[in-house]
Design an enzyme around this catalytic site. Structure first.
Site, short mmCIF file in Angstrom:
data_model
loop_
_atom_site.label_atom_id
_atom_site.label_comp_id
_atom_site.label_asym_id
_atom_site.label_seq_id
_atom_site.Cartn_x
_atom_site.Cartn_y
_atom_site.Cartn_z
N CYS A 83 0.84 -1.18 0.00
CA CYS A 83 0.00 0.00 0.00
C CYS A 83 0.88 1.24 0.00
O CYS A 83 1.86 1.34 0.73
CB CYS A 83 -0.95 -0.04 1.19
SG CYS A 83 -0.83 1.29 2.35
N GLU A 84 0.53 2.17 -0.88
CA GLU A 84 1.41 3.34 -1.04
C GLU A 84 1.24 4.34 0.10
O GLU A 84 2.06 5.24 0.25
CB GLU A 84 1.15 4.02 -2.39
CG GLU A 84 -0.21 4.67 -2.53
CD GLU A 84 -0.41 5.27 -3.92
OE1 GLU A 84 0.36 4.93 -4.83
OE2 GLU A 84 -1.33 6.08 -4.07
N HIS A 85 0.20 4.20 0.89
CA HIS A 85 0.03 5.15 2.00
C HIS A 85 0.84 4.78 3.22
O HIS A 85 1.24 5.65 3.98
CB HIS A 85 -1.46 5.23 2.39
CG HIS A 85 -2.31 5.83 1.32
ND1 HIS A 85 -3.64 5.50 1.13
CD2 HIS A 85 -2.00 6.73 0.35
CE1 HIS A 85 -4.11 6.18 0.09
NE2 HIS A 85 -3.14 6.92 -0.39
N HIS A 86 1.05 3.50 3.45
CA HIS A 86 1.74 3.07 4.68
C HIS A 86 2.94 2.19 4.41
O HIS A 86 3.61 1.78 5.34
CB HIS A 86 0.76 2.30 5.58
CG HIS A 86 -0.48 3.08 5.91
ND1 HIS A 86 -1.66 2.95 5.21
CD2 HIS A 86 -0.70 4.02 6.86
CE1 HIS A 86 -2.56 3.78 5.71
NE2 HIS A 86 -2.01 4.44 6.71
N GLN B 262 -5.43 -0.56 -3.98
CA GLN B 262 -6.16 -1.70 -4.54
C GLN B 262 -7.07 -1.24 -5.70
O GLN B 262 -7.21 -1.94 -6.70
CB GLN B 262 -6.97 -2.38 -3.44
CG GLN B 262 -7.68 -3.64 -3.93
CD GLN B 262 -8.49 -4.32 -2.84
OE1 GLN B 262 -8.16 -4.22 -1.66
NE2 GLN B 262 -9.55 -4.99 -3.23
N HIS C 132 -5.54 -5.95 4.00
CA HIS C 132 -4.52 -4.90 4.10
C HIS C 132 -3.90 -4.88 5.49
O HIS C 132 -4.62 -4.72 6.48
CB HIS C 132 -5.17 -3.54 3.83
CG HIS C 132 -5.63 -3.36 2.41
ND1 HIS C 132 -5.06 -2.46 1.56
CD2 HIS C 132 -6.60 -3.99 1.70
CE1 HIS C 132 -5.66 -2.53 0.38
NE2 HIS C 132 -6.60 -3.44 0.44
N CYS D 177 -2.30 -2.54 6.73
CA CYS D 177 -2.50 -1.24 7.39
C CYS D 177 -3.84 -1.20 8.11
O CYS D 177 -4.00 -0.44 9.06
CB CYS D 177 -2.33 -0.08 6.41
SG CYS D 177 -3.40 -0.13 4.99
ZN LIG Z 1 -2.38 1.48 3.82
#
Ligand SMILES: [Zn+2]
Length: 197
Positions: free
Chosen positions: A86-89, A127, A155, A157
């Site tokens: 995941c690119e956020h976390h 995703q 996920h 995260c």
């Molecule tokens: Zn994430």
């Protein structure tokens, strides 16, 4: 108004491994202790593997594996396992992707579809975007009458932080062409991938 001064750092000024060593120190760890001493290099290697999809292209993957056919029945490749980040976390998400298309006059080698999934999964991702990119790649490769892609994932995260919902899954889907326009076609796809319609 004063002109902003932008300091340009030379590219590759610091290696990925050296940067992680700093991060470990900032987290209160001792990067020189036995268990961690080779971790920055290992982590760099792992991250380069997990993001190797940036170095691949649709042209290279499908090269020579497109065949002309007179078939208009749905082609479906289901339960393609994938692992992404995941690119956020920068935490993993993983699951299964189902890909279906309705050929117009061409089909693609079946083994190429998991490779297309991998090319996009092995990048920093969302995703929703992964699902969309796989559908658009199949569309671009063989111009079928329609494409449907569904991804089911879990996920880290969500599981390890934040809401800490260990068992929740996320489903995303993209439909193009006939799958978007025709409910019966969409329902056939959903029943073939084992989802109630
Ligand atoms: Zn994430």
């Amino acid at each position: 108004m004063s002109k902003a001064v932008v300091k340009v750092m030379p590219a590759q000024a610091m290696s990925v491994a050296a940067s992680l060593k700093e991060v470990l120190t900032l987290l209160g760890e001792d990067p020189e202790r036995e268990g961690l001493v080779h971790t920055p290099e290992r982590w760099e290697k792992a991250m380069r593997f997990l993001t190797r999809g940036y170095g691949e292209s649709l042209e290279k993957i499908v090269n020579g594996a497109i065949y002309g056919v007179q078939c208009d029945e749905m082609v479906i490749v289901k339960d393609i396992e994938f692992f992404s980040m995941c690119e956020h976390h920068l935490l993993p998400f993983f699951g299964k992707i189902h890909v279906a298309y309705l050929p117009k006059d061409k089909v693609i080698g079946l083994s190429k579809i998991p490779r297309i999934v991998d090319m996009f999964a092995r990048r920093l991702q969302l995703q929703e975007r992964l699902t969309q990119q796989v559908a658009e790649a199949v569309q671009a490769a063989i111009s079928p009458r329609g494409v449907a892609v569904m991804a089911e994932a879990r996920h880290f995260c969500m599981m390890m932080r934040g809401v800490e919902k260990q068992h929740s899954g996320t489903i995303t889907s993209t439909t193009l062409g006939a799958f978007r326009a025709n409910k019966a076609t969409r329902d056939e796809f959903l029943s073939l991938v084992g989802r109630p319609v």
